[in-house]
Structure formats: structure tokens, C-alpha cells
Design a protein around this motif. Structure first.
Motif, PDB file in Angstrom:
ATOM      1  N   UNK A  91       0.933  -1.105   0.140  1.00 36.20           N
ATOM      2  CA  UNK A  91      -0.009  -0.088  -0.232  1.00 36.20           C
ATOM      3  C   UNK A  91       0.781   1.361   0.187  1.00 36.20           C
ATOM      4  N   UNK A  92       1.675   1.474  -0.944  1.00 31.91           N
ATOM      5  CA  UNK A  92       2.633   2.484  -1.047  1.00 31.91           C
ATOM      6  C   UNK A  92       1.915   3.844  -1.208  1.00 31.91           C
ATOM      7  N   UNK A  93       2.309   4.965  -0.688  1.00 33.84           N
ATOM      8  CA  UNK A  93       2.059   6.323  -1.077  1.00 33.84           C
ATOM      9  C   UNK A  93       3.231   7.010  -1.614  1.00 33.84           C
ATOM     10  N   UNK A  94       3.189   8.161  -1.829  1.00 34.43           N
ATOM     11  CA  UNK A  94       4.424   9.003  -2.672  1.00 34.43           C
ATOM     12  C   UNK A  94       5.476   8.942  -1.400  1.00 34.43           C
ATOM     13  N   UNK A  95       5.268   9.198  -0.150  1.00 31.57           N
ATOM     14  CA  UNK A  95       6.347   9.236   0.642  1.00 31.57           C
ATOM     15  C   UNK A  95       7.006   7.828   0.938  1.00 31.57           C
ATOM     16  N   UNK A  96       6.331   6.870   1.047  1.00 29.77           N
ATOM     17  CA  UNK A  96       6.947   5.446   1.517  1.00 29.77           C
ATOM     18  C   UNK A  96       7.588   5.095   0.164  1.00 29.77           C
ATOM     19  N   UNK A  97       7.085   5.396  -1.191  1.00 27.92           N
ATOM     20  CA  UNK A  97       7.727   4.890  -2.192  1.00 27.92           C
ATOM     21  C   UNK A  97       9.034   5.469  -2.405  1.00 27.92           C
ATOM     22  N   UNK A  98       9.152   6.459  -2.169  1.00 25.73           N
ATOM     23  CA  UNK A  98      10.219   7.466  -2.362  1.00 25.73           C
ATOM     24  C   UNK A  98      11.543   6.923  -1.292  1.00 25.73           C
ATOM     25  N   UNK A 110      13.789  11.127   6.876  1.00 25.85           N
ATOM     26  CA  UNK A 110      13.029  11.977   8.162  1.00 25.85           C
ATOM     27  C   UNK A 110      11.662  11.706   7.939  1.00 25.85           C
ATOM     28  N   UNK A 111      10.734  11.478   8.987  1.00 28.92           N
ATOM     29  CA  UNK A 111       9.393  11.263   9.099  1.00 28.92           C
ATOM     30  C   UNK A 111       8.691  12.563   8.806  1.00 28.92           C
ATOM     31  N   UNK A 112       9.188  13.809   9.072  1.00 31.84           N
ATOM     32  CA  UNK A 112       8.471  15.018   8.894  1.00 31.84           C
ATOM     33  C   UNK A 112       8.813  15.974   7.518  1.00 31.84           C
ATOM     34  N   UNK A 113       9.799  15.054   6.624  1.00 31.81           N
ATOM     35  CA  UNK A 113       9.942  15.548   5.197  1.00 31.81           C
ATOM     36  C   UNK A 113       8.848  15.320   4.277  1.00 31.81           C
ATOM     37  N   UNK A 114       8.666  16.084   3.346  1.00 28.33           N
ATOM     38  CA  UNK A 114       7.589  16.203   2.394  1.00 28.33           C
ATOM     39  C   UNK A 114       8.092  15.267   1.367  1.00 28.33           C
ATOM     40  N   UNK A 115       7.188  15.129   0.288  1.00 31.92           N
ATOM     41  CA  UNK A 115       7.524  14.007  -0.546  1.00 31.92           C
ATOM     42  C   UNK A 115       8.659  14.767  -1.480  1.00 31.92           C
ATOM     43  N   UNK A 116       8.426  15.911  -1.738  1.00 28.78           N
ATOM     44  CA  UNK A 116       9.258  16.750  -2.808  1.00 28.78           C
ATOM     45  C   UNK A 116      10.351  17.123  -1.888  1.00 28.78           C
ATOM     46  N   UNK A 117      10.774  17.085  -0.886  1.00 26.89           N
ATOM     47  CA  UNK A 117      11.992  17.018  -0.226  1.00 26.89           C
ATOM     48  C   UNK A 117      12.687  15.559  -0.370  1.00 26.89           C
ATOM     49  N   UNK A 118      11.900  14.748   0.159  1.00 25.09           N
ATOM     50  CA  UNK A 118      12.557  13.261  -0.360  1.00 25.09           C
ATOM     51  C   UNK A 118      13.000  12.977  -1.757  1.00 25.09           C
TER      52      UNK A 118
END
Length: 329
Positions: A91-98, A110-118
Motif C-alpha cells: 500500500x505505498x504512497x508517494x512518501x513511502x515509495x520514495x 526523516x518522518x516530517x519531510x515532504x515527498x518533494x524534499x524526499x
């Protein structure tokens, strides 16, 4: 002795289907590197050996990152490889995929980082560490119900990484992922021809021989590690085919459980039967396959068709037994 036998079963079995897929994958990676990045889809049902093939390809093609010795020492990358392997979560989302890709290259998100930052961190890490190939197992999680990504959203992340870094991206998983490639024309045009690692079909004479060859190599590895064998080889080929549906990874798994049940240095018919019963659900009918004198061809064909249909793959009947099994499926 059990540990030695389990180690013996961890050795790669170089059977015909595996060798063909391995050669194609090696060539595809070479081509992708030469054209500054592409995706490669390694497709096949579960327990067919895709993960093992990724590890073997990494060992064969991985090289130290193209950094100076001083930079390697300063960055702590001595002994590192430019070919890394990761796995996509369920069940990936953008953050877990990156994040999965970041973890593959050895960076903790980092847990607080946005998908764009990742994304930015991933791009920087790939260049900074000299990564040339990322292999991602379980890519079909992106195509499953419950994934928190649209089909376009998932594949756009892969396309973006290829475009930004020129990396080779190997995506390994179930055949259902093919639809995501086909529906995203930009990723499709960046993906080399799909490489398939499918089970052996009992209806094909060469395939039946290929399965027997793989079992023979696995048993030879066990004997080299000190095991004695007490069963008929040709009889066991048929029974293990029925249990596994022609999947070599599943065959090895049955043997691993059988080894754990051994009471002496001798691997017996009962050990393998008990291993198959322990490892499989009743619907696979392993008890019938080991209790009958010789499983019928229809049983073997049904086992293969079940594996293929579970993976969403079509089966073309090659005999009356195939047609009968398909009609009953």
C-alpha cells in the motif's frame, strides 16, 4: 548438519529458464547504462526466483562507485556498490515509495519531510554515492488495491528519477505491474522489453526437463553438503512439480522445510511429503500428490494453470489435458 544443508539450498540453481532471464537482464542493464538510463521490468509469478536473480545480478554487475579513492574514504563508501536493491512496501504512497528508494541507496528519510524534499534527497544521494542501478522488488504493490497512489502517480516517480539521474531502474514483481507501464506512455517509452521468469510448463517437453534439471542440481548440492537421499528421482520430479506448479523457488522452499524435518542424515520421501504438507494450503492438494502412486498429467497441468492464473497470466493449451484443465479452472 541441518545448517549446512540449508546453506546448500541457498546456492543459486542455474536452470535453463533462470539462465535465459539472467542473460537477458545482464544485457538489458548494459544497454540501459549506455543510453543514460532506462527502466527494466522483471516479471513473474511469486516464488519463481526473481529476488534471487536480482541478488545474483547485483553480485555480477555491481562495481565500486565511480569516485576517487579519497572521496570513497571520506564518504565512508569503501566496499560499496553502484548497484543497490530495495523493496516497495505494501500500500505505498508517494512518501513511502520514495523512502524505499532512499533506503535502497543507504539514506534514512526523516518522518516530517515532504515527498518533494524526499525526491530532492534521493536525486542528490544517487549522484553523491555514484549509484548507477537501483533494483526494486515487489513493484507490483503499486498496482494492487489499497495502494495510496494513482497508477500514473506511481509510474511518474520512476520516470522522474530516470530523467533526473540517468539511472537504470530494475522493477521486479508480479505481471500485474505491466498494466502500469502500458498505461503511462512516458514510462513505457523509457522501459526496455519486459523480461519474464515464469514457471515451467509440464506440457512442454523442454520445460519438464528444465524442472528436472533444477531439482537435480538442488539435490546434488544437498549431497555435497553431506545428505543421503532415499527416494526415486523421477518419481519425486513429478510430485514436486505438482506441488509447486513448476516454480523453482517454491521447490527449493519445500526442500528447505523437508531438511528441517529430517531425523537423520538421510532425506526421505516422507521428509519431503511432510515438508510439502507443512508449507501448502489444503487447496493445493499436496496430500493427494504424495499419496497416489503417480500423479496424473491432469494434476500437473492444473497446478501450472493455477499458478499462471493467480499471477494474471494467460495459458495457451498445448494438449487435450491442458484444454480439460482450463475448462475445469
Amino acid at each position: 548438519m541441518t545448517d549446512a544443508l540449508l546453506v546448500a539450498l541457498e546456492q543459486t540453481i542455474h536452470h535453463p529458464s533462470y539462465e535465459e532471464a539472467s542473460n537477458r537482464l545482464t544485457e538489458a542493464v548494459s544497454i540501459a547504462r549506455s543510453i543514460q538510463g532506462s527502466a527494466i521490468f522483471l516479471s513473474g509469478p511469486t516464488r519463481c526466483g526473481k529476488s534471487q536473480l536480482l541478488r545474483d545480478t547485483q553480485a555480477k554487475l555491481g562495481q565500486p562507485p565511480e569516485l576517487s579513492n579519497d572521496l570513497l574514504a571520506l564518504s565512508g563508501l569503501e566496499g560499496a556498490s553502484d548497484f543497490v536493491i530495495g523493496s516497495i512496501p505494501t500500500k505505498p504512497n508517494s512518501k513511502t515509495l520514495i523512502t524505499a528508494m532512499l533506503e535502497a541507496v543507504g539514506v534514512k528519510a526523516g518522518p516530517s519531510q515532504s515527498a518533494h524534499d524526499l525526491q530532492a534527497r534521493l536525486c542528490f544521494a544517487v549522484r553523491d554515492k555514484g549509484i548507477r542501478v537501483i533494483a526494486l522488488d515487489e513493484c507490483s504493490h503499486c498496482a494492487e488495491r489499497g495502494a495510496h497512489l494513482s497508477k500514473r502517480g506511481a509510474t511518474d516517480h520512476f520516470k522522474w528519477l530516470i530523467d533526473q539521474t540517468g539511472i537504470t531502474l530494475i522493477l521486479a514483481g508480479l505481471p500485474k505491474f505491466q498494466s502500469l507501464i502500458d498505461e503511462n506512455e512516458q514510462l513505457r517509452d523509457r522501459t526496455l522489453s519486459t523480461i519474464e521468469l515464469n514457471p515451467y510448463s509440464w506440457s512442454s517437453g523442454s520445460d519438464a526437463t528444465g524442472f528436472a534439471t533444477a531439482l537435480s542440481e538442488a539435490l546434488c548440492n544437498l549431497q555435497a553438503a553431506g545428505a543421503h537421499l532415499d527416494f526415486g528421482f523421477e518419481d519425486m520430479v513429478v510430485r514436486l512439480y505438482g506441488v509447486t506448479g513448476g516454480r523453482i523457488g517454491m521447490m527449493v522452499r519445500v526442500l528447505q522445510v523437508a531438511v528441517l524435518k529430517m531425523k537423520s542424515q538421510t532425506l526421505t520421501f516422507k521428509d519431503i511429503s511432510d515438508g510439502a504438507l507443512t508449507l501448502t494450503q489444503k487447496s493445493l492438494n499436496a496430500r493427494h500428490l504424495f499419496e497416489t502412486e503417480v500423479p496424473q498429467k491432469i494434476d500437473l497441468v492444473r497446478a501450472y494453470i493455477r499458478v499462471m492464473q493467480d499471477a494474471g497470466l494467460e495459458v495457451t493449451p498445448e494438449s487435450l489435458a491442458d484444454l480439460e484443465a482450463l475448462e475445469a479452472a
